[in-house]
Design a protein around this motif. Structure first.
Motif, PDB file in Angstrom:
ATOM      1  N   PHE A  19       0.818  -1.224   0.000  1.00 47.09           N
ATOM      2  CA  PHE A  19       0.000   0.000   0.000  1.00 47.09           C
ATOM      3  C   PHE A  19       0.849   1.270   0.000  1.00 47.09           C
ATOM      4  CE2 PHE A  19      -2.496  -3.211   2.383  1.00 47.09           C
ATOM      5  CZ  PHE A  19      -3.481  -3.402   1.434  1.00 47.09           C
ATOM      6  N   GLU A  20       2.133   1.130  -0.323  1.00 47.38           N
ATOM      7  CA  GLU A  20       3.013   2.295  -0.269  1.00 47.38           C
ATOM      8  C   GLU A  20       2.624   3.371  -1.272  1.00 47.38           C
ATOM      9  OE1 GLU A  20       6.900   0.815  -0.880  1.00 47.38           O
ATOM     10  OE2 GLU A  20       7.071   0.074   1.176  1.00 47.38           O
ATOM     11  N   ASP A  21       2.100   2.941  -2.381  1.00 51.49           N
ATOM     12  CA  ASP A  21       1.885   3.893  -3.473  1.00 51.49           C
ATOM     13  C   ASP A  21       0.453   4.380  -3.553  1.00 51.49           C
ATOM     14  OD1 ASP A  21       4.514   4.032  -4.579  1.00 51.49           O
ATOM     15  OD2 ASP A  21       4.249   1.922  -5.066  1.00 51.49           O
ATOM     16  N   GLU A  22      -0.248   4.289  -2.454  1.00 47.70           N
ATOM     17  CA  GLU A  22      -1.597   4.809  -2.439  1.00 47.70           C
ATOM     18  C   GLU A  22      -1.579   6.155  -1.738  1.00 47.70           C
ATOM     19  OE1 GLU A  22      -4.029   1.794  -0.693  1.00 47.70           O
ATOM     20  OE2 GLU A  22      -3.868   0.513  -2.464  1.00 47.70           O
ATOM     21  N   MET A  23      -2.230   7.115  -2.355  1.00 48.37           N
ATOM     22  CA  MET A  23      -2.251   8.452  -1.766  1.00 48.37           C
ATOM     23  C   MET A  23      -3.654   8.790  -1.308  1.00 48.37           C
ATOM     24  SD  MET A  23      -1.113  12.041  -3.422  1.00 48.37           S
ATOM     25  CE  MET A  23       0.630  11.799  -3.130  1.00 48.37           C
ATOM     26  N   THR A  24      -3.742   9.311  -0.093  1.00 51.62           N
ATOM     27  CA  THR A  24      -5.075   9.655   0.418  1.00 51.62           C
ATOM     28  C   THR A  24      -5.527  10.982  -0.200  1.00 51.62           C
ATOM     29  OG1 THR A  24      -4.160  10.889   2.262  1.00 51.62           O
ATOM     30  CG2 THR A  24      -4.572   8.546   2.622  1.00 51.62           C
ATOM     31  N   PRO A  25      -6.836  11.193  -0.310  1.00 55.70           N
ATOM     32  CA  PRO A  25      -7.345  12.451  -0.849  1.00 55.70           C
ATOM     33  C   PRO A  25      -6.908  13.656  -0.008  1.00 55.70           C
ATOM     34  CG  PRO A  25      -9.118  10.857  -0.588  1.00 55.70           C
ATOM     35  CD  PRO A  25      -7.912  10.250   0.002  1.00 55.70           C
ATOM     36  N   GLU A  26      -6.755  13.442   1.292  1.00 55.06           N
ATOM     37  CA  GLU A  26      -6.313  14.538   2.161  1.00 55.06           C
ATOM     38  C   GLU A  26      -4.938  15.035   1.727  1.00 55.06           C
ATOM     39  OE1 GLU A  26      -7.540  11.721   3.278  1.00 55.06           O
ATOM     40  OE2 GLU A  26      -9.260  12.186   4.572  1.00 55.06           O
ATOM     41  N   LYS A  27      -4.057  14.080   1.494  1.00 54.73           N
ATOM     42  CA  LYS A  27      -2.704  14.424   1.050  1.00 54.73           C
ATOM     43  C   LYS A  27      -2.764  15.144  -0.303  1.00 54.73           C
ATOM     44  CE  LYS A  27       1.901  13.646   0.608  1.00 54.73           C
ATOM     45  NZ  LYS A  27       2.838  14.605   1.163  1.00 54.73           N
ATOM     46  N   ALA A  28      -3.657  14.671  -1.161  1.00 55.73           N
ATOM     47  CA  ALA A  28      -3.778  15.265  -2.492  1.00 55.73           C
ATOM     48  C   ALA A  28      -4.245  16.719  -2.401  1.00 55.73           C
ATOM     49  CB  ALA A  28      -4.742  14.455  -3.345  1.00 55.73           C
ATOM     50  N   THR A  29      -5.250  16.978  -1.569  1.00 51.31           N
ATOM     51  CA  THR A  29      -5.716  18.372  -1.428  1.00 51.31           C
ATOM     52  C   THR A  29      -4.596  19.234  -0.855  1.00 51.31           C
ATOM     53  OG1 THR A  29      -6.825  17.494   0.531  1.00 51.31           O
ATOM     54  CG2 THR A  29      -8.227  18.320  -1.228  1.00 51.31           C
ATOM     55  N   ASP A  30      -3.824  18.625   0.034  1.00 49.10           N
ATOM     56  CA  ASP A  30      -2.689  19.324   0.616  1.00 49.10           C
ATOM     57  C   ASP A  30      -1.701  19.751  -0.466  1.00 49.10           C
ATOM     58  OD1 ASP A  30      -1.794  20.177   3.091  1.00 49.10           O
ATOM     59  OD2 ASP A  30      -0.234  18.621   3.142  1.00 49.10           O
ATOM     60  N   ILE A  31      -1.402  18.805  -1.348  1.00 48.29           N
ATOM     61  CA  ILE A  31      -0.448  19.080  -2.426  1.00 48.29           C
ATOM     62  C   ILE A  31      -0.957  20.192  -3.325  1.00 48.29           C
ATOM     63  CG2 ILE A  31       0.557  18.122  -4.530  1.00 48.29           C
ATOM     64  CD1 ILE A  31       0.628  15.406  -3.037  1.00 48.29           C
ATOM     65  N   VAL A  32      -2.250  20.099  -3.671  1.00 49.21           N
ATOM     66  CA  VAL A  32      -2.800  21.087  -4.606  1.00 49.21           C
ATOM     67  C   VAL A  32      -2.887  22.459  -3.941  1.00 49.21           C
ATOM     68  CG1 VAL A  32      -4.830  21.721  -5.958  1.00 49.21           C
ATOM     69  CG2 VAL A  32      -4.055  19.358  -5.907  1.00 49.21           C
ATOM     70  N   SER A  33      -3.400  22.499  -2.725  1.00 51.26           N
ATOM     71  CA  SER A  33      -3.628  23.815  -2.118  1.00 51.26           C
ATOM     72  C   SER A  33      -2.323  24.498  -1.731  1.00 51.26           C
ATOM     73  CB  SER A  33      -4.560  23.690  -0.907  1.00 51.26           C
ATOM     74  OG  SER A  33      -4.034  22.756   0.005  1.00 51.26           O
ATOM     75  N   ASN A  34      -1.303  23.700  -1.431  1.00 47.93           N
ATOM     76  CA  ASN A  34      -0.022  24.321  -1.074  1.00 47.93           C
ATOM     77  C   ASN A  34       0.931  24.412  -2.247  1.00 47.93           C
ATOM     78  OD1 ASN A  34      -0.776  24.670   1.590  1.00 47.93           O
ATOM     79  ND2 ASN A  34      -0.119  22.587   2.121  1.00 47.93           N
ATOM     80  N   ASN A  35       0.427  24.029  -3.430  1.00 48.05           N
ATOM     81  CA  ASN A  35       1.267  24.112  -4.628  1.00 48.05           C
ATOM     82  C   ASN A  35       2.604  23.408  -4.469  1.00 48.05           C
ATOM     83  OD1 ASN A  35       0.590  25.079  -7.130  1.00 48.05           O
ATOM     84  ND2 ASN A  35       0.273  27.150  -6.305  1.00 48.05           N
ATOM     85  N   MET A  36       2.570  22.228  -3.840  1.00 50.13           N
ATOM     86  CA  MET A  36       3.825  21.538  -3.577  1.00 50.13           C
ATOM     87  C   MET A  36       4.473  21.071  -4.873  1.00 50.13           C
ATOM     88  SD  MET A  36       2.509  19.492  -0.257  1.00 50.13           S
ATOM     89  CE  MET A  36       3.858  18.410   0.118  1.00 50.13           C
ATOM     90  N   ALA A  37       5.780  21.239  -4.948  1.00 46.55           N
ATOM     91  CA  ALA A  37       6.502  20.869  -6.164  1.00 46.55           C
ATOM     92  C   ALA A  37       6.849  19.388  -6.137  1.00 46.55           C
ATOM     93  CB  ALA A  37       7.775  21.703  -6.270  1.00 46.55           C
ATOM     94  N   GLY A  38       7.131  18.869  -7.310  1.00 50.60           N
ATOM     95  CA  GLY A  38       7.571  17.480  -7.410  1.00 50.60           C
ATOM     96  C   GLY A  38       6.455  16.481  -7.540  1.00 50.60           C
ATOM     97  N   TYR A  39       5.227  16.967  -7.719  1.00 48.84           N
ATOM     98  CA  TYR A  39       4.097  16.068  -7.917  1.00 48.84           C
ATOM     99  C   TYR A  39       3.400  16.406  -9.235  1.00 48.84           C
ATOM    100  CZ  TYR A  39       4.543  14.888  -2.973  1.00 48.84           C
ATOM    101  OH  TYR A  39       5.009  14.462  -1.761  1.00 48.84           O
ATOM    102  N   GLN A  40       2.936  15.385  -9.914  1.00 50.19           N
ATOM    103  CA  GLN A  40       2.154  15.628 -11.121  1.00 50.19           C
ATOM    104  C   GLN A  40       0.919  14.733 -11.102  1.00 50.19           C
ATOM    105  OE1 GLN A  40       2.526  17.842 -13.999  1.00 50.19           O
ATOM    106  NE2 GLN A  40       0.428  17.099 -13.979  1.00 50.19           N
ATOM    107  N   PHE A  41      -0.249  15.349 -11.074  1.00 53.12           N
ATOM    108  CA  PHE A  41      -1.482  14.565 -11.161  1.00 53.12           C
ATOM    109  C   PHE A  41      -1.748  14.209 -12.620  1.00 53.12           C
ATOM    110  CE2 PHE A  41      -2.043  16.602  -7.069  1.00 53.12           C
ATOM    111  CZ  PHE A  41      -2.576  15.576  -6.318  1.00 53.12           C
TER     112      PHE A  41
END
Lengths: 215, 204
Positions: free
Chosen positions: A50-72
């Motif tokens: 289950f290492e490569d599963e991302m929770t929606p909470e983490k995803a909203t975090d990435i989007v709202s904080n504009n975190m670099a290094g991620y691509q949806f």
């Protein structure tokens, strides 16, 4: 003498032909464009970790904080994508997943160590694409639990205070055994092998009230 | 002359040895990723809960249900006739004989369809054929077959017929006497009407 020469000629022709057939065979040997690079047992371990599963909470975090290094990456078709998608996402529909320019893009993102997060309308929709990419050897590919359905809040309230988050789709939504027993209550006499127990009787009483309300 | 003959003979003998040394051919070639990708896209691997219900009721001998949940969950509740192969054991050689066949349609299911699809994927990658996934898994099974929601009155006859089949099937799986013997929706329809009466009398 002449006879022997002729035979030698024929022999060399046969030999050349023989070699040619082998060479042609090797050349036309079909080499598939894609091969699973991750051995099947390792792939299973990856899935089970289950290492490569991302929770929606983490995803909203990435989007709202504009975190670099991620691509949806949205794997739905362009039409669905146009109707609404995660802000920073690009669209690679699952049909085009292995198209050469998309593969080049995945290679590039791997090189730049960008973490790729695949999502579909729900987890199930992206599951296949995610597993294919993982088994092709792309280590940096993740899957968004709950998919766009959950992320967008279309169906679920992300911040609801239920014990088990609703995006855990593999959680049972019912108590299967109890529900079956409850529903088959009236008919349990018909069921074979049900006459051996008296434990069921108190349970029946309990359930009568439920039947009145629900069924 | 003689030399040429012996040379050719030597080549053939060497090739023969190469054949001997080559590893024994694996039982099945791994399925190509593109083939898997194609099948996933065409969604040919999904089978609806209605179809599964119909085939269980008809006691279809070509149906083999595989429960990929943990043994505990399987023992707690499973579909009639289902075998248990937890996802983490899917590659275990013990199951090769069961999975590697073409006589039956193997239908994987879990609580949803994610784990089942993962099991499908691994078995399919090993080259096994006739594998399917029950769409929506047991959660969907309970929502559609065991406790179907009634469609609004404005819905098409097809939807209403589907609902009536589900209702009848639900009663069947709850241990009722309904025996839906025909695939024909009209037969299912007749039986359902009968069953509705029983339902009113005693609850399902």
């Amino acid at each position: 003498m002449k006879d022997t020469n002729q035979r030698t000629n024929r022999l060399s022709i046969a030999a050349i032909f023989f070699v040619l057939v082998i060479i042609i065979g090797f050349i036309t040997l079909h080499k598939p464009e894609f091969e699973f690079k991750v051995p099947i047992d390792q792939a299973l371990d990856q899935v089970l970790s289950f290492e490569d599963e991302m929770t929606p909470e983490k995803a909203t975090d990435i989007v709202s904080n504009n975190m670099a290094g991620y691509q949806f990456v949205d794997v739905r078709n362009p039409y669905e994508f146009a109707k609404g998608h995660i802000e920073t996402a690009i669209n690679i529909s699952s049909k085009e997943l292995l198209a050469s320019d998309n593969v080049a893009l995945f290679d590039q993102m791997t090189k730049d160590s960008v973490r790729v997060i695949l999502y579909g309308y729900n987890q199930s929709e992206a599951n296949g694409s995610w597993m294919i990419l993982k088994q092709l050897g792309y280590k940096n590919v993740k899957i968004l639990l709950g998919g766009y359905e959950y992320y967008s809040g279309e169906k679920y309230n992300m911040f609801s205070e239920s014990e088990i988050p609703q995006y855990m789709v593999e959680q049972p939504k019912y108590n299967f055994a109890a529900l079956m027993e409850e529903l088959s209550d009236g008919n349990s006499a018909i069921k074979p092998g049900n006459n051996h127990t008296e434990v069921i009787i108190p349970e029946r009483k309990k359930k009568k009230s439920k039947v009145e309300g629900g069924c | 002359m003689n030399l040429k003959y012996s040379l050719l003979a030597a080549i053939l003998v060497i090739l023969g040895f190469v054949l001997l040394i080559l590893p024994a051919k694996e039982q099945l070639p791994e399925t190509n990723p593109e083939v898997l990708q194609y099948e996933l896209n065409e969604v040919t691997h999904f089978i609806s809960t209605d179809k599964v219900a119909e085939r269980i009721i008809n006691q279809d001998p070509t149906l083999l249900l595989i429960d990929v949940r943990m043994a505990d969950d399987y023992l707690n509740y499973s579909l009639p006739g289902a075998e248990n192969i937890p996802l983490k054991e899917i590659l275990h050689p013990d199951w090769d004989d069961l999975l590697n066949q073409t006589d039956r349609d193997i239908v994987f299911y879990s609580n949803a369809d994610v784990y089942a699809e993962q099991a499908w994927m691994f078995a399919r990658r090993k080259g096994y054929k006739k594998l399917f996934v029950m769409q929506g898994g047991l959660n969907n099974w309970f929502a559609t077959i065991i406790q179907p929601t009634e469609p609004p009155e404005t819905s098409s006859t097809k939807e209403i017929e589907a609902y009536q089949f589900r209702k009848a099937a639900g009663i069947y799986f709850c241990g009722g006497q309904a025996i839906v013997s025909e695939v024909n929706p009209q037969d299912a329809l007749v039986i359902t009407r009968k069953n509705k009466k029983t339902k009113v009398e005693g609850g399902c």
